[in-house]
Scaffold this active site. Sequence first.
Site, PDB file in Angstrom:
ATOM      1  N   LYS A 114       0.773  -1.051   0.106  1.00 19.56           N
ATOM      2  CA  LYS A 114      -0.031  -0.121  -0.398  1.00 19.56           C
ATOM      3  C   LYS A 114       0.798   1.495  -0.092  1.00 19.56           C
ATOM      4  CE  LYS A 114      -4.483  -1.811   2.275  1.00 19.56           C
ATOM      5  NZ  LYS A 114      -5.714  -1.808   3.181  1.00 19.56           N
ATOM      6  N   LYS A 197      -5.890 -10.487  -7.020  1.00 20.81           N
ATOM      7  CA  LYS A 197      -7.406 -10.617  -6.153  1.00 20.81           C
ATOM      8  C   LYS A 197      -8.460  -9.841  -6.629  1.00 20.81           C
ATOM      9  CE  LYS A 197      -6.523  -8.030  -1.868  1.00 20.81           C
ATOM     10  NZ  LYS A 197      -5.868  -8.024  -0.482  1.00 20.81           N
ATOM     11  N   LYS A 200     -11.134  -4.102  -3.623  1.00 22.28           N
ATOM     12  CA  LYS A 200     -11.818  -2.207  -4.025  1.00 22.28           C
ATOM     13  C   LYS A 200     -11.029  -1.654  -4.662  1.00 22.28           C
ATOM     14  CE  LYS A 200     -12.558  -2.455   1.155  1.00 22.28           C
ATOM     15  NZ  LYS A 200     -13.063  -3.118   1.665  1.00 22.28           N
TER      16      LYS A 200
END
Length: 332
Positions: A114, A197, A200
């Site tokens: 991230k 994967k 969102k």
Amino acid sequence: MSKKRVLSGIQPTSDSFHLGNYLGAVKQWVELQDSHDAFYCIVDLHALTVETDPALLRQRTLASAAQLLALGISPEKSTLFVQSQVPQHNQLGWIMECMAGFGEASRMTQFKDKSAKAGSDSARVGLFTYPMLQAADILLYQADLVPVGEDQRQHIELTRDLAGRFNARYGQTFQLPEAYILKAGAKINDIQDPTAKMSKSSGSVAGVIEIMDTPEANLKKIKSAITDAGREVTFDPIEKPGISNLLTIHSALSGRTIADLENEFAGKGYGDFKAGVAEVVVEYLRPIRQRALDLLSDEKHLIEILHAGSAKAREVASTTLEATYKGLGVVS
Ligand code: AMP
Ligand code: TRP
């Protein structure tokens, strides 16, 4: 013997959960609430690790609650609550930050992914300390089991390490939790990019099946799912990641075995197979979406459910926090 305790959490970071959230995590939450003492938390503080819009955070927290209830979490069986309504999470979070090494926190792959995406100048400190807050979420409830998707395994390992370290240094205080990760469903992939994967934050809107999408939109998405070379519907995640992902989704929702599905679609083309998967997904989600919309139309009722859950959570959390402070030698 008293029931074993389960705790899990989900971030209110989008208007809708997706099939990966459901099959990787929430489906297990629903199953475990019958046999376990279950605590399920909407982790709104974790959602603050990325830029958030106040109106959206509120809306998404309520939408998360509505979806969890619509998916089968029962407020009679489970304690459903909001993380920010239980201040002990922040309090124990700090202590966990003081237990964790800088190097060990730096090795968390979710942080590395991230922060790399955000760029080191825009990544927040909260993104770095995120796993220690997550450890606090779990340890406050003395959870035995933590049902999550595969991507959370490392955070649960860290939680065990921190709990063990605290117990060894300051006396037995925390239960060591175990990750509860199912083989099938632990990783649902994007239906447009089946090697990544379903997520969102991923770029592909067309690849993510959302619980709150209209039946028409989901039908269209599944019919346009990427397939693989060849023509046979067989489960082979390496050679046929697209078909295998769709087989996993069908099997998890219909309850039928993969072998049974391979038989049914033997000799039929990918088009027929996708139509079959679409039918199962759309009919499964149709009543869930409607229930969530109904629940969302009565905010007051939703908020009452969350307040009642948070009050119960605070009782358990404050007992653990007191024991933690006592172990540390804090003057009370
Ligand atoms: P998050 O949306 O990151 O808060 O994740 C909520 C839960 O869904 C966690 O337990 C994740 O491990 C799980 N999860 C998220 N994406 C997937 C996926 N594609 N497949 C399986 N589980 C997932
Ligand atoms: N980090 C988890 C995720 O991204 C969400 C989470 C926060 C969580 N606290 C938790 C999951 C405690 C399990 C237990 O999915």
